[in-house]
Design a protein around this motif. Structure first.
Motif, PDB file in Angstrom:
ATOM      1  N   UNK A   2      93.900  48.686  12.796  1.00 27.17           N
ATOM      2  CA  UNK A   2      94.378  47.568  11.982  1.00 27.17           C
ATOM      3  C   UNK A   2      93.240  46.971  11.146  1.00 27.17           C
ATOM      4  N   UNK A   3      93.648  46.095  10.214  1.00 29.63           N
ATOM      5  CA  UNK A   3      92.651  45.406   9.381  1.00 29.63           C
ATOM      6  C   UNK A   3      91.786  44.501  10.239  1.00 29.63           C
ATOM      7  N   UNK A   4      92.408  43.881  11.260  1.00 31.40           N
ATOM      8  CA  UNK A   4      91.645  42.987  12.147  1.00 31.40           C
ATOM      9  C   UNK A   4      90.555  43.770  12.870  1.00 31.40           C
ATOM     10  N   UNK A   5      90.912  44.965  13.327  1.00 34.53           N
ATOM     11  CA  UNK A   5      89.922  45.794  14.016  1.00 34.53           C
ATOM     12  C   UNK A   5      88.780  46.138  13.069  1.00 34.53           C
ATOM     13  N   UNK A   6      89.134  46.421  11.824  1.00 38.21           N
ATOM     14  CA  UNK A   6      88.103  46.760  10.841  1.00 38.21           C
ATOM     15  C   UNK A   6      87.164  45.578  10.623  1.00 38.21           C
ATOM     16  N   UNK A   7      87.763  44.370  10.568  1.00 39.15           N
ATOM     17  CA  UNK A   7      86.936  43.170  10.388  1.00 39.15           C
ATOM     18  C   UNK A   7      85.994  42.979  11.577  1.00 39.15           C
ATOM     19  N   UNK A   8      86.500  43.260  12.788  1.00 42.42           N
ATOM     20  CA  UNK A   8      85.657  43.142  13.981  1.00 42.42           C
ATOM     21  C   UNK A   8      84.440  44.072  13.858  1.00 42.42           C
ATOM     22  N   UNK A   9      84.706  45.295  13.374  1.00 41.98           N
ATOM     23  CA  UNK A   9      83.608  46.254  13.210  1.00 41.98           C
ATOM     24  C   UNK A   9      82.601  45.755  12.178  1.00 41.98           C
ATOM     25  N   UNK A  10      83.128  45.178  11.078  1.00 43.30           N
ATOM     26  CA  UNK A  10      82.222  44.664  10.045  1.00 43.30           C
ATOM     27  C   UNK A  10      81.370  43.524  10.599  1.00 43.30           C
ATOM     28  N   UNK A  11      82.021  42.656  11.405  1.00 46.24           N
ATOM     29  CA  UNK A  11      81.266  41.576  12.043  1.00 46.24           C
ATOM     30  C   UNK A  11      80.172  42.146  12.928  1.00 46.24           C
ATOM     31  N   UNK A  12      80.545  43.203  13.672  1.00 43.52           N
ATOM     32  CA  UNK A  12      79.559  43.869  14.521  1.00 43.52           C
ATOM     33  C   UNK A  12      78.386  44.375  13.705  1.00 43.52           C
ATOM     34  N   UNK A  13      78.697  44.927  12.520  1.00 39.77           N
ATOM     35  CA  UNK A  13      77.623  45.412  11.647  1.00 39.77           C
ATOM     36  C   UNK A  13      76.741  44.243  11.236  1.00 39.77           C
ATOM     37  N   UNK A  14      77.359  43.066  10.993  1.00 39.87           N
ATOM     38  CA  UNK A  14      76.580  41.876  10.656  1.00 39.87           C
ATOM     39  C   UNK A  14      75.623  41.520  11.779  1.00 39.87           C
ATOM     40  N   UNK A  15      76.107  41.584  13.027  1.00 38.92           N
ATOM     41  CA  UNK A  15      75.258  41.266  14.186  1.00 38.92           C
ATOM     42  C   UNK A  15      74.114  42.270  14.287  1.00 38.92           C
ATOM     43  N   UNK A  16      74.446  43.572  14.142  1.00 40.30           N
ATOM     44  CA  UNK A  16      73.414  44.611  14.184  1.00 40.30           C
ATOM     45  C   UNK A  16      72.317  44.316  13.172  1.00 40.30           C
ATOM     46  N   UNK A 157      71.213  46.773  22.563  1.00 39.07           N
ATOM     47  CA  UNK A 157      71.386  45.348  22.882  1.00 39.07           C
ATOM     48  C   UNK A 157      72.785  45.067  23.419  1.00 39.07           C
ATOM     49  N   UNK A 158      73.686  46.034  23.314  1.00 40.39           N
ATOM     50  CA  UNK A 158      75.031  45.843  23.880  1.00 40.39           C
ATOM     51  C   UNK A 158      74.974  45.675  25.398  1.00 40.39           C
ATOM     52  N   UNK A 159      73.927  46.216  26.058  1.00 42.61           N
ATOM     53  CA  UNK A 159      73.885  46.130  27.530  1.00 42.61           C
ATOM     54  C   UNK A 159      73.745  44.705  28.026  1.00 42.61           C
ATOM     55  N   UNK A 160      73.259  43.788  27.169  1.00 44.89           N
ATOM     56  CA  UNK A 160      73.193  42.396  27.624  1.00 44.89           C
ATOM     57  C   UNK A 160      74.386  41.604  27.098  1.00 44.89           C
ATOM     58  N   UNK A 161      75.401  42.306  26.591  1.00 49.38           N
ATOM     59  CA  UNK A 161      76.662  41.655  26.258  1.00 49.38           C
ATOM     60  C   UNK A 161      76.813  41.211  24.814  1.00 49.38           C
ATOM     61  N   UNK A 162      75.963  41.735  23.938  1.00 48.92           N
ATOM     62  CA  UNK A 162      76.113  41.378  22.522  1.00 48.92           C
ATOM     63  C   UNK A 162      77.077  42.359  21.870  1.00 48.92           C
ATOM     64  N   UNK A 163      78.032  41.843  21.101  1.00 47.72           N
ATOM     65  CA  UNK A 163      79.014  42.728  20.482  1.00 47.72           C
ATOM     66  C   UNK A 163      78.505  43.126  19.098  1.00 47.72           C
ATOM     67  N   UNK A 164      77.770  44.244  19.057  1.00 48.19           N
ATOM     68  CA  UNK A 164      77.367  44.784  17.767  1.00 48.19           C
ATOM     69  C   UNK A 164      78.304  45.953  17.430  1.00 48.19           C
ATOM     70  N   UNK A 165      78.003  46.710  16.394  1.00 48.68           N
ATOM     71  CA  UNK A 165      78.975  47.699  15.904  1.00 48.68           C
ATOM     72  C   UNK A 165      79.498  48.617  17.006  1.00 48.68           C
ATOM     73  N   UNK A 166      78.561  49.239  17.761  1.00 52.37           N
ATOM     74  CA  UNK A 166      78.979  50.236  18.742  1.00 52.37           C
ATOM     75  C   UNK A 166      79.866  49.613  19.820  1.00 52.37           C
ATOM     76  N   UNK A 167      79.433  48.428  20.300  1.00 48.50           N
ATOM     77  CA  UNK A 167      80.199  47.744  21.333  1.00 48.50           C
ATOM     78  C   UNK A 167      81.587  47.352  20.806  1.00 48.50           C
ATOM     79  N   UNK A 168      81.613  46.883  19.543  1.00 46.47           N
ATOM     80  CA  UNK A 168      82.887  46.504  18.929  1.00 46.47           C
ATOM     81  C   UNK A 168      83.818  47.715  18.891  1.00 46.47           C
ATOM     82  N   UNK A 169      83.259  48.878  18.549  1.00 47.46           N
ATOM     83  CA  UNK A 169      84.067  50.099  18.470  1.00 47.46           C
ATOM     84  C   UNK A 169      84.628  50.468  19.841  1.00 47.46           C
TER      85      UNK A 169
END
Lengths: 215, 218
Positions: A2-16, A157-169
């Motif tokens: 969905x578009x929402x999922x895509x936005x989550x991934x983009x947000x993750x890219x922002x965090x990365x 950094x996902x191992x400490x609970x940060x939602x970056x791109x990979x974790x979001x995926x």
């Protein structure tokens, strides 16, 4: 997907990007400091710096993140996951950056430094006006290369609970039971990020590479 | 603090197991990716444009993707294509795919820079095709590429830590287990860090020995 999922991934890219930039902004000057300590042969500190670089360079970013995040409360500092991630990225990249800076310093022509000193420049002035303007140009391609490596290491950094791109995926895949699409989108996002840095590197090599090589 | 280290010491058997898994994955991954990387390097150096360009695209793709993402793709993605591996094998497959690309790039770079006269002398002596590649080109390439391959080996060792996320029982995963069981975060992870340091230093020493051999042969 969905578009929402895509936005989550983009947000993750922002965090990365944000965490990586924080690590780069802190790690590049710290790396220079470490390289100067070793180049200037500061007693005792140079040994400490050498051990630090060797130890950090052989420590996986995942392990470093876990160590900082879980061990910091036991020495009384309770840092959150974001600070732990930034600290781990900074420590990691500073060790690698210091080797790039040191490479530039070691190959710096001694005669220029001697000339500057004989004109009465103090060491700090000689560094600021003679060494550094040439050093950063020759170090830039190597530093940008380290930046791409840091971006590629950032899923740690996902191992400490940060939602970056990979974790979001992973999260999207876990809710939709279709892991492949979010992973492929994440791959495209990483390629875009890394390709941006590769372009930056090519530009910096073209602009400053020759100056660095002749110095 | 001393009590913490005593707990970790009491679990040193587990840590050793983790270390063996890490080392096993790294060594096996290294051997396989060197073999496949040599084949890929041949494709990269192929005269036919379509072959070399598609090999190049493969290499560039893998060099842009973070290792963890590739591990996830193998672990979660391949089952939806009907390929099922357990955690350990998934980890190994990811390591091999990823590093084959890097090895090919390293070997190609060295191969390109090889002096022509040695190869021309070999062709004058009648070496051709695979015999030329295996007997003349490859040995020189490996000696020159040893330091870079050593760096890549260290990279593989460090990348295996990512596999703790897909529950491969390697060093970081074991340390993480000990820390969550007894709450000894500092001692557990520090022990892991020191063990990583130890094996990476061993690899560095090995590279140094090969470099000296290469210098002596020159």
């Amino acid at each position: 997907m969905t578009a929402a999922a895509f936005m989550t991934l983009l947000q993750g890219a922002g965090v990365t990007l944000a965490v990586s930039f924080a690590g780069i902004l802190l790690g590049v000057p710290i790396g220079l400091g470490i390289a100067l300590v070793r180049w200037g042969e500061v007693p005792v500190l140079r040994r400490v710096a050498a051990v630090y670089v060797s130890l950090i360079r052989s420590t996986p970013l995942v392990t470093l993140c876990l160590l900082i995040f879980f061990a910091s409360p036991s020495i009384g500092i309770d840092i959150g996951p974001v600070s732990a991630a930034v600290l781990a990225m900074t420590l990691n990249t500073s060790a690698f950056n210091s080797e790039v800076w040191r490479g530039g310093l070691v190959s710096f022509p001694k005669d220029q430094l001697e000339a500057a000193r004989s004109f009465g420049m103090r060491p700090s002035g000689a560094f600021r006006r003679i060494v550094f303007p040439q050093l950063w140009r020759s170090a830039l391609p190597g530093l940008v290369n380290e930046m791409t490596l840091l971006i590629k290491g950032s899923p740690a950094i996902a191992v400490v609970g940060i939602v970056e791109v990979t974790r979001a995926a992973v999260r999207i895949g876990a809710t939709t039971y279709e892991p492949l699409p979010p992973f492929l989108v994440a791959t495209v996002l990483y390629i875009a990020l890394v390709f941006g840095f590769v372009c930056l590197q090519r530009v910096s090599e073209r602009t400053y590479g020759r100056a660095g090589a002749s110095a | 603090m001393i009590r913490e280290f005593a707990i970790v010491w009491a679990n040193s058997g587990q840590l050793l197991n983790g270390l063996l898994n890490t080392a096993g994955l790294a060594v096996l991954g290294m051997i396989l990716s060197v073999l496949l990387g040599s084949l890929l390097a041949v494709l990269l150096m192929a005269r036919s444009r379509p072959v070399s360009l598609s090999a190049q695209a493969f290499v560039d793709l893998f060099r842009c993707v973070p290792f963890l993402l590739l591990a996830y793709l193998v672990y979660f993605g391949l089952p939806s294509l009907g390929l099922n591996f357990d955690n350990w094998t998934s980890g190994l497959v990811a390591i091999v795919f990823y590093n084959t690309a890097y090895m090919a790039e390293i070997l190609r770079g060295v191969w390109r820079g090889l002096p022509r006269d040695g190869i021309e002398a070999a062709t004058a002596f009648g070496f051709q095709g695979w015999r030329l590649f295996l007997r003349i080109i490859l040995p020189q390439v490996f000696l020159i590429a040893a330091p870079m391959m050593g760096n890549q080996m260290i990279q593989i060792i460090k990348d295996t830590a990512f596999l703790s996320i897909i529950a491969v029982p390697e060093l970081t995963h074991v340390a993480s287990g000990i820390q969550s069981q007894y709450y000894v975060p500092f001692a557990a992870f520090l022990a892991a860090v020191l063990l990583y340091w130890m094996i990476c230093s061993l690899v560095e020493a090995g590279v140094f020995a090969v470099e000296r051999l290469a210098r002596e042969r020159r």
